[in-house]
Design a protein around this motif. Structure first.
Motif, PDB file in Angstrom:
ATOM      1  N   SER A 204     -24.523  15.129  -0.426  1.00 21.40           N
ATOM      2  CA  SER A 204     -23.968  16.403  -0.902  1.00 21.40           C
ATOM      3  C   SER A 204     -24.131  17.508   0.138  1.00 21.40           C
ATOM      4  CB  SER A 204     -24.657  16.824  -2.198  1.00 21.40           C
ATOM      5  OG  SER A 204     -25.974  17.243  -1.927  1.00 21.40           O
ATOM      6  N   ARG A 205     -25.144  17.362   0.996  1.00 21.42           N
ATOM      7  CA  ARG A 205     -25.481  18.445   1.920  1.00 21.42           C
ATOM      8  C   ARG A 205     -24.660  18.362   3.215  1.00 21.42           C
ATOM      9  NH1 ARG A 205     -26.815  22.156   4.318  1.00 21.42           N
ATOM     10  NH2 ARG A 205     -28.798  23.225   4.653  1.00 21.42           N
ATOM     11  N   TYR A 206     -24.484  17.160   3.728  1.00 20.73           N
ATOM     12  CA  TYR A 206     -23.821  17.029   5.023  1.00 20.73           C
ATOM     13  C   TYR A 206     -22.508  16.272   4.893  1.00 20.73           C
ATOM     14  CZ  TYR A 206     -28.500  18.300   6.517  1.00 20.73           C
ATOM     15  OH  TYR A 206     -29.698  18.946   6.656  1.00 20.73           O
ATOM     16  N   LYS A 207     -21.468  16.903   5.364  1.00 23.20           N
ATOM     17  CA  LYS A 207     -20.126  16.343   5.263  1.00 23.20           C
ATOM     18  C   LYS A 207     -20.025  14.999   5.985  1.00 23.20           C
ATOM     19  CE  LYS A 207     -15.599  17.010   4.404  1.00 23.20           C
ATOM     20  NZ  LYS A 207     -15.305  15.578   4.413  1.00 23.20           N
ATOM     21  N   TRP A 208     -20.656  14.916   7.156  1.00 23.59           N
ATOM     22  CA  TRP A 208     -20.497  13.680   7.949  1.00 23.59           C
ATOM     23  C   TRP A 208     -21.214  12.503   7.291  1.00 23.59           C
ATOM     24  CZ3 TRP A 208     -24.697  11.165  10.161  1.00 23.59           C
ATOM     25  CH2 TRP A 208     -25.886  11.899  10.247  1.00 23.59           C
ATOM     26  N   ILE A 209     -22.308  12.776   6.596  1.00 24.08           N
ATOM     27  CA  ILE A 209     -22.982  11.706   5.859  1.00 24.08           C
ATOM     28  C   ILE A 209     -22.124  11.258   4.677  1.00 24.08           C
ATOM     29  CG2 ILE A 209     -25.023  11.094   4.496  1.00 24.08           C
ATOM     30  CD1 ILE A 209     -26.699  12.769   6.270  1.00 24.08           C
ATOM     31  N   ASP A 210     -21.484  12.237   4.038  1.00 24.80           N
ATOM     32  CA  ASP A 210     -20.592  11.916   2.927  1.00 24.80           C
ATOM     33  C   ASP A 210     -19.461  11.003   3.409  1.00 24.80           C
ATOM     34  OD1 ASP A 210     -19.348  11.855   0.518  1.00 24.80           O
ATOM     35  OD2 ASP A 210     -18.683  13.925   0.522  1.00 24.80           O
ATOM     36  N   ASP A 211     -18.912  11.353   4.575  1.00 21.19           N
ATOM     37  CA  ASP A 211     -17.787  10.570   5.107  1.00 21.19           C
ATOM     38  C   ASP A 211     -18.200   9.151   5.489  1.00 21.19           C
ATOM     39  OD1 ASP A 211     -16.181  12.699   4.739  1.00 21.19           O
ATOM     40  OD2 ASP A 211     -16.273  13.418   6.813  1.00 21.19           O
ATOM     41  N   THR A 212     -19.452   8.989   5.918  1.00 21.06           N
ATOM     42  CA  THR A 212     -19.888   7.660   6.371  1.00 21.06           C
ATOM     43  C   THR A 212     -20.625   6.907   5.251  1.00 21.06           C
ATOM     44  OG1 THR A 212     -21.845   8.738   7.288  1.00 21.06           O
ATOM     45  CG2 THR A 212     -20.047   8.280   8.806  1.00 21.06           C
TER      46      THR A 212
END
Lengths: 280, 249
Positions: free
Chosen positions: B79-87
């Motif tokens: 929820s906090r980091y967009k790039w983690i969400d994408d991966t």
């Protein structure tokens, strides 16, 4: 000067490369203990100004200062009362009001005493153990005001706090806010789109123009307190501001509905049937 | 309920199926013969079923707690980091669709047959659904609450603990509920295949000695525990939050 905004510009990204300019060249100065209203049509950027002062957002250029110091982020010297109150539904009224005090490492007992004082100031001393959903809209806003006052902020920022309330409740809260202001002497910046509200409450009204938002004119309200809406000073100012606002309204409506839109003058006369539906 | 029990009883008395395939519930077919409830009571008294239940719940709870911690952590990062969400976010959705027992062959190779493998299956069964639910919860925290908290001086860990977590509690509880259900299924499957104590293992024993009364007795235990957890624990949690928030009357 308590609050100073100098040459403030703010734009938000819109789409991929475009930018939406929200604020242009804003200069605002608010003196200690002053009650200033920021009046303007929706979308003129008045809430953005409040967010900049609250430290929830940063200007693209220019400076926002409190007591001569640059605003770097949110701080308890500037507390906001939001339109929807922003009470935490999982906490009762007392815990909501002590929330900020407990962060300041105040003991529970001291915090609760202060909170009760603040709740009594807004006439909600008997509701300390209720949960927000058990309160009416007006009561929720009172709690939000208590929660802000208890922090003893330098500046109280109010973002259309009464906009969602019914007329009667709003009138009562107008009275009470004036009393609270007289009692505490807080510096208040009040955001509203309601001319009557701005004139009833504040010592100075800043009228904003829209897109990009700029401070168009400033009116000092020299009427006796407690304010009476039928006071000749207020009635006169109301007309004057209404006149200036109409120009702004037309600008906004044209932007939303297309160039054919005329405020006041009927658009039926010069309707061109061949172009019907062009602007949908 | 009574009709079903009666029907079961009657079928067990006919010669439609041999007694070991369709054991009676209460009334033994031959004096002193096995019944499901007899075996259940007996198993509880001798401690055979009770011990197995303890072993299963112990594993289950440990795996569940690990899964909750992992799920909340992953959920927060997503929820906090967009790039983690994408991966990771996309990966988790894919992982969630794999039934956890599918990991068992791999677990046996990695950890050997036994406790760790079963724990692994339980944990992996509950982690992904917890991750998905908690990240949804965290993402949907109204920015109004966060802004209000920030202007009142909250930030960092305090903001997470006192605003973001409680604000996403409804999502987290429904996550716990689903995660528990997944873990419960996973632990049974893993014990059935992987042995070394527990209710699932006992089921397998029941099968190998052709004692369907034991199998049915254990199934009753599994059903009762599952119902208690869902109704008494998670449903109550959901209700108490709803009452507090005023989201349901």
């Amino acid at each position: 000067m308590k609050v100073t905004l100098e040459n403030v510009h703010k734009s938000f990204p819109k789409g991929k490369s475009e930018k939406l300019e929200v604020l242009r060249d804003i200069d605002i100065q608010i003196k200690e203990g002053e009650f200033v209203s920021l009046l303007g049509p929706s979308g003129c950027g008045k809430s953005t100004i409040l967010n900049l002062i609250a430290g929830l957002d940063k200007p693209n250029s220019g400076s926002v200062k409190i007591n001569g110091e640059l605003v770097k982020g949110p701080g308890t010297d500037r507390v906001v009362v939001f339109q929807q109150g922003g009470l935490f539904p999982w906490m009762n009224v007392l815990d909501n009001v002590t929330f900020g005090l407990r962060i300041k490492k105040m003991t529970r007992q001291e915090a609760e005493e202060k909170a009760m004082d603040a709740l009594r100031l807004v006439h909600l001393g008997n509701y300390a153990n209720n949960y927000p959903h058990e309160l009416s809209g007006g009561m929720k806003q009172r709690v939000a005001i208590a929660r802000a006052l208890v922090m003893d902020p330098d500046v109280l920022l109010m973002d259309e706090p009464f906009a969602a309330l019914d007329e009667q409740t709003r009138l009562i809260l107008h009275q009470e806010l004036q009393e609270i202001w007289a009692k505490t002497g807080k510096t208040i910046l009040f955001i509203t789109h309601n001319i009557r509200e701005a004139l009833t409450l504040s010592g100075r009204v800043l009228l904003m123009s829209t897109r990009p938002g700029q401070v168009k004119s400033s009116f000092t309200v020299k009427a006796a307190r407690p304010r009476d809406p039928s006071d000749s000073v207020i009635v006169h100012l109301e007309k004057k501001i209404m006149g200036e606002l109409e120009e702004e309204m037309e600008k906004v409506l044209k932007e939303e509905f297309g160039d054919d839109y005329r405020f006041k003058t009927s658009a039926i006369r010069d309707r061109d049937h061949s172009r019907m539906g062009d602007h949908i | 309920m009574i009709v079903i029990i009666a029907a079961w009883e009657i079928i067990s008395k006919t010669d439609l199926f041999p007694a070991f395939m369709w054991p009676p519930l209460f009334i033994p077919n031959v004096p002193g013969g096995p019944t499901v409830f007899g075996t259940l009571i007996n198993g509880l008294i001798t401690g055979q079923i009770l011990n197995a239940t303890g072993v299963t719940l112990g594993r289950m709870l440990l795996g569940f707690v690990i899964a909750i911690v992992l799920g909340l952590t992953f959920g927060y990062l997503i929820s906090r980091y967009k790039w983690i969400d994408d991966t990771l976010g996309f990966f988790v959705t894919a992982l969630q669709s794999i039934p956890s027992i599918v990991w068992f062959p791999l677990a046996i190779v990695w950890f050997g047959l036994g406790f760790v493998s079963i724990l692994f299956i339980v944990t992996i069964g509950a982690t992904w659904t917890m991750t998905v639910n908690s990240s949804t919860g965290f993402k949907n925290v109204p920015s109004l609450y966060i802004n209000a908290a920030k202007t009142l001086g909250s930030s960092g860990g305090h903001l997470v603990r006192n605003v973001i977590l409680p604000a996403s509690l409804p999502h987290i509880i429904s996550g716990l509920r689903v995660a528990w259900a997944f873990a419960w299924r996973a632990v049974m499957a893993a014990e059935l295949l992987g042995g070394s104590g527990g209710l699932g293992y006992l089921l397998n024993v029941g099968r190998s000695i052709q004692s369907m009364d034991l199998v049915l007795a254990i199934m009753i235990v599994i059903g009762v525990i599952g119902t208690i957890m869902d109704n008494q624990v998670f449903l109550r949690m959901e209700r108490s939050v709803a009452r507090k928030w005023g989201t349901r009357t």
